[in-house]
Scaffold this motif. Sequence first.
Motif, short mmCIF file in Angstrom:
data_model
loop_
_atom_site.label_atom_id
_atom_site.label_comp_id
_atom_site.label_asym_id
_atom_site.label_seq_id
_atom_site.Cartn_x
_atom_site.Cartn_y
_atom_site.Cartn_z
N GLN A 49 0.83 -1.20 0.00
CA GLN A 49 0.00 0.00 0.00
C GLN A 49 0.86 1.25 0.00
OE1 GLN A 49 -2.25 -0.54 3.71
NE2 GLN A 49 -1.03 1.08 4.67
N SER A 107 -2.61 1.69 -10.39
CA SER A 107 -3.72 2.48 -9.84
C SER A 107 -4.88 1.59 -9.42
CB SER A 107 -4.20 3.50 -10.89
OG SER A 107 -3.17 4.39 -11.22
N ARG A 108 -5.11 0.54 -10.18
CA ARG A 108 -6.20 -0.39 -9.86
C ARG A 108 -5.99 -1.00 -8.47
NH1 ARG A 108 -6.57 -3.93 -14.64
NH2 ARG A 108 -4.74 -4.96 -13.76
N HIS A 109 -4.73 -1.26 -8.12
CA HIS A 109 -4.45 -1.82 -6.81
C HIS A 109 -4.37 -0.74 -5.73
CE1 HIS A 109 -2.68 -4.28 -3.65
NE2 HIS A 109 -1.80 -3.29 -3.47
N LYS A 143 -7.49 1.75 -4.70
CA LYS A 143 -8.56 1.14 -3.90
C LYS A 143 -8.23 1.21 -2.41
CE LYS A 143 -11.56 -2.92 -3.65
NZ LYS A 143 -11.59 -2.96 -2.18
N ALA A 197 -8.71 4.75 -1.16
CA ALA A 197 -10.12 5.06 -0.94
C ALA A 197 -10.63 4.44 0.35
CB ALA A 197 -10.95 4.57 -2.13
N ASP A 198 -10.20 3.23 0.63
CA ASP A 198 -10.61 2.56 1.87
C ASP A 198 -10.13 3.32 3.10
OD1 ASP A 198 -11.82 0.56 0.40
OD2 ASP A 198 -10.14 -0.84 0.58
N LEU A 236 -13.41 7.77 -8.13
CA LEU A 236 -13.05 7.99 -6.73
C LEU A 236 -13.68 9.25 -6.14
CD1 LEU A 236 -9.29 7.02 -7.03
CD2 LEU A 236 -11.10 5.69 -5.93
N THR A 263 -14.12 10.25 -2.12
CA THR A 263 -13.38 9.31 -1.27
C THR A 263 -12.24 9.94 -0.51
OG1 THR A 263 -11.83 8.72 -3.04
CG2 THR A 263 -13.88 7.43 -2.89
#
Length: 264
Positions: free
Chosen positions: A82, A121-123, A126, A129-130, A172, A175
Amino acid sequence: MNIDLGKRSAIVTGSTAGIGLAIAKGLAAAGASVVITGRTQARVDEAIAEIRKQLPDARVSGVAADLGTAEGAAKLIAAVPQTDILINNLGIFEPKDFFAIDDAEWSRFFEINVNSGVRLSRHYAKGMADRGWGRVQFISSESGVQIPAEMVHYGVTKTAQLGVSRGLAEVLAGTGVTVNAVLPGPTLSEGVSEFFGKIAKDQGKTQEAVEQDFIDTHRPTSLIKRLLSVDEVANACVYLASEQASGTTGAAIRVDGGVTRSIV
């Protein structure tokens, strides 16, 4: 303005030289923990050493992976699951006659210039945003707005990055994650310097003369009448990665010396 990224982590792709290395230095100087990426461990180690030479207290590490491939992206994600800031800087360019660009070359440019940023970006977005905060940037180019006749394939991939950046910003919305594209103009990066150096040698001119001739002939709309420095581009990227840039998302930010003749 005091930009403090001391609580943030960042990944900068293609950051062993040029604009990417300048962005990594800028983020590290602002306090971020920065991950350098490049295709070889030797280049990654050299970049880390250069940053630490200038910034002894920098929090910097590295991952060697070919991020123009799905396997390389998976390797980076496994090593660094991350991040708070993702700078999709990886890219290639090459002047080439349109009629000589075959299917394989088109695919190679899309894999490296577009899909590398899409995969990461796909990984990472997310997770941002979480957690309710994040910054994603795509380093596009003024060539994505004004497609250069001498490298159409490059320009088209840079246009595609603009589309991905705006689309992801829409995804997004609300978020706390911002997504922006940065559009540098002609910049004196390591690769560009080598390119002009070869031309200068072949033509028996100074490199400075070749650089100025390029601006005068191929980018006559430049308002600064010179190539940009990598630091001038990096400064904009560091700001967009900051807390202060929370109101800017879904934007295409030009750092092109006024080359693009547009008021928006």
